[in-house]
Design a protein around this motif. Structure first.
Motif, PDB file in Angstrom:
ATOM      1  N   ALA A  45       0.113   5.506  -2.781  1.00  0.00           N
ATOM      2  CA  ALA A  45      -0.717   5.643  -2.036  1.00  0.00           C
ATOM      3  C   ALA A  45      -1.078   4.378  -1.459  1.00  0.00           C
ATOM      4  O   ALA A  45      -1.070   3.406  -2.009  1.00  0.00           O
ATOM      5  N   LEU A  46      -1.626   4.307  -0.040  1.00  0.00           N
ATOM      6  CA  LEU A  46      -2.050   2.989   0.543  1.00  0.00           C
ATOM      7  C   LEU A  46      -3.472   2.936   0.247  1.00  0.00           C
ATOM      8  O   LEU A  46      -4.372   4.128   0.212  1.00  0.00           O
ATOM      9  N   PRO A  47      -4.289   1.755   0.068  1.00  0.00           N
ATOM     10  CA  PRO A  47      -5.709   1.693   0.119  1.00  0.00           C
ATOM     11  C   PRO A  47      -6.413   2.186   1.118  1.00  0.00           C
ATOM     12  O   PRO A  47      -5.655   2.108   2.400  1.00  0.00           O
ATOM     13  N   PRO A  48      -7.587   3.272   1.245  1.00  0.00           N
ATOM     14  CA  PRO A  48      -7.729   3.688   2.322  1.00  0.00           C
ATOM     15  C   PRO A  48      -8.299   2.570   3.513  1.00  0.00           C
ATOM     16  O   PRO A  48      -8.200   2.824   4.669  1.00  0.00           O
ATOM     17  N   LEU A  49      -8.839   1.524   3.067  1.00  0.00           N
ATOM     18  CA  LEU A  49      -8.986   0.729   4.110  1.00  0.00           C
ATOM     19  C   LEU A  49      -8.007  -0.011   4.865  1.00  0.00           C
ATOM     20  O   LEU A  49      -7.712  -0.038   6.152  1.00  0.00           O
ATOM     21  N   ASP A 120      -2.214  -5.471  -3.499  1.00  0.00           N
ATOM     22  CA  ASP A 120      -1.774  -4.477  -4.572  1.00  0.00           C
ATOM     23  C   ASP A 120      -2.401  -3.098  -4.459  1.00  0.00           C
ATOM     24  O   ASP A 120      -3.693  -3.001  -4.776  1.00  0.00           O
ATOM     25  N   CYS A 121      -1.479  -2.386  -4.201  1.00  0.00           N
ATOM     26  CA  CYS A 121      -2.105  -0.898  -4.013  1.00  0.00           C
ATOM     27  C   CYS A 121      -2.389  -0.231  -5.041  1.00  0.00           C
ATOM     28  O   CYS A 121      -2.782   1.127  -5.057  1.00  0.00           O
ATOM     29  N   THR A 123      -4.617  -1.205  -7.453  1.00  0.00           N
ATOM     30  CA  THR A 123      -5.725  -1.854  -7.744  1.00  0.00           C
ATOM     31  C   THR A 123      -7.112  -0.906  -7.000  1.00  0.00           C
ATOM     32  O   THR A 123      -6.629  -0.841  -5.727  1.00  0.00           O
ATOM     33  N   PRO A 124      -8.102  -0.454  -7.547  1.00  0.00           N
ATOM     34  CA  PRO A 124      -9.044   0.035  -6.706  1.00  0.00           C
ATOM     35  C   PRO A 124      -9.546  -0.710  -5.604  1.00  0.00           C
ATOM     36  O   PRO A 124      -9.907  -0.193  -4.438  1.00  0.00           O
ATOM     37  N   GLU A 125      -9.620  -1.902  -5.814  1.00  0.00           N
ATOM     38  CA  GLU A 125     -10.073  -2.823  -4.488  1.00  0.00           C
ATOM     39  C   GLU A 125      -9.197  -3.528  -3.492  1.00  0.00           C
ATOM     40  O   GLU A 125      -9.543  -4.373  -2.925  1.00  0.00           O
ATOM     41  N   ALA A 126      -7.972  -2.954  -4.116  1.00  0.00           N
ATOM     42  CA  ALA A 126      -6.817  -3.521  -3.132  1.00  0.00           C
ATOM     43  C   ALA A 126      -6.691  -4.894  -3.070  1.00  0.00           C
ATOM     44  O   ALA A 126      -7.085  -5.717  -2.017  1.00  0.00           O
ATOM     45  N   THR A 127      -6.432  -5.952  -4.315  1.00  0.00           N
ATOM     46  CA  THR A 127      -6.315  -7.125  -4.283  1.00  0.00           C
ATOM     47  C   THR A 127      -5.555  -7.713  -3.430  1.00  0.00           C
ATOM     48  O   THR A 127      -4.366  -7.139  -3.121  1.00  0.00           O
ATOM     49  N   VAL A 128      -5.646  -8.848  -2.648  1.00  0.00           N
ATOM     50  CA  VAL A 128      -4.807  -9.391  -1.911  1.00  0.00           C
ATOM     51  C   VAL A 128      -4.159 -10.692  -2.671  1.00  0.00           C
ATOM     52  O   VAL A 128      -4.808 -11.658  -3.132  1.00  0.00           O
TER      53      VAL A 128
END
Length: 188
Positions: A45-49, A120-121, A123-128
């Motif tokens: 899944a892609l992070p929602p943001l 990083d898809c 991780t919940p926070e979508a680490t860059v």
């Protein structure tokens, strides 16, 4: 208005008034089904943001330096789209086990010289993360660019990212999870 809605509004305003290198105009947002098609091709899944950036603002062409890569379709410049680049990097990593590409780490912006900003898809926070392949070995090629995609976007909007001339010499922390995310789990 939620914090994410405010951020999307700010990003949209900046995207309309700035043009990264190589982008003559801001592309249209992706069609509503595109994020799901991307997820099916990627296997995660892609992070929602991130999905919202593509579906509500534009299919790439905004953001720091060269801007976000398009999600599925390559632009006229011939730069690969994010999904295609991820799949290529994973395949090349399988061929060269000294330079594996971590599962779930989607390149979203090209910095030149083989460098990418990646989300990083997993991780919940979508680490860059910053991938800098000019290092001597893969263990030293990955850095935490921002703890979250939200923070990364704020750094771009505020001009505080490591890539800004005023922040020359800003050190990024190595990505400690690289080896654990690329080493296969032992089979029981």
């Amino acid at each position: 208005m939620t914090e994410i809605e405010q951020l999307l509004t700010q990003v949209a305003a900046q995207a309309r008034t700035s043009r990264p290198w190589g982008w003559p105009s801001l592309p249209k947002p992706v069609e509503p089904a595109a994020p799901a098609r991307a997820e099916a091709a990627l296997g995660f899944a892609l992070p929602p943001l991130l999905a919202s950036l593509y579906s509500r603002i534009a299919d790439g062409g905004f953001g720091p330096e060269y801007g976000l890569l398009p999600l599925l379709d390559s632009p006229p410049s011939g730069e690969p789209a994010a999904v295609a680049q991820y799949l290529t990097n994973r395949e090349e990593g399988r061929k060269d086990p000294d330079w594996p590409w971590p599962e779930g780490v989607l390149p979203i912006s090209h910095w030149g010289c083989g460098m990418y900003a990646c989300v990083d898809c997993r991780t919940p926070e979508a680490t860059v993360l910053l991938y800098e392949p000019n290092a001597d070995e893969a263990d030293h090629a990955w850095y935490v660019d921002a703890p979250s995609l939200t923070d990364w976007l704020h750094a771009w909007l505020e001009g505080t990212g490591w890539y800004e001339e005023s922040n020359d010499g800003m050190d990024l922390e190595p990505w400690a999870d690289f080896r654990s995310r690329t080493t296969p789990s032992p089979t029981p």
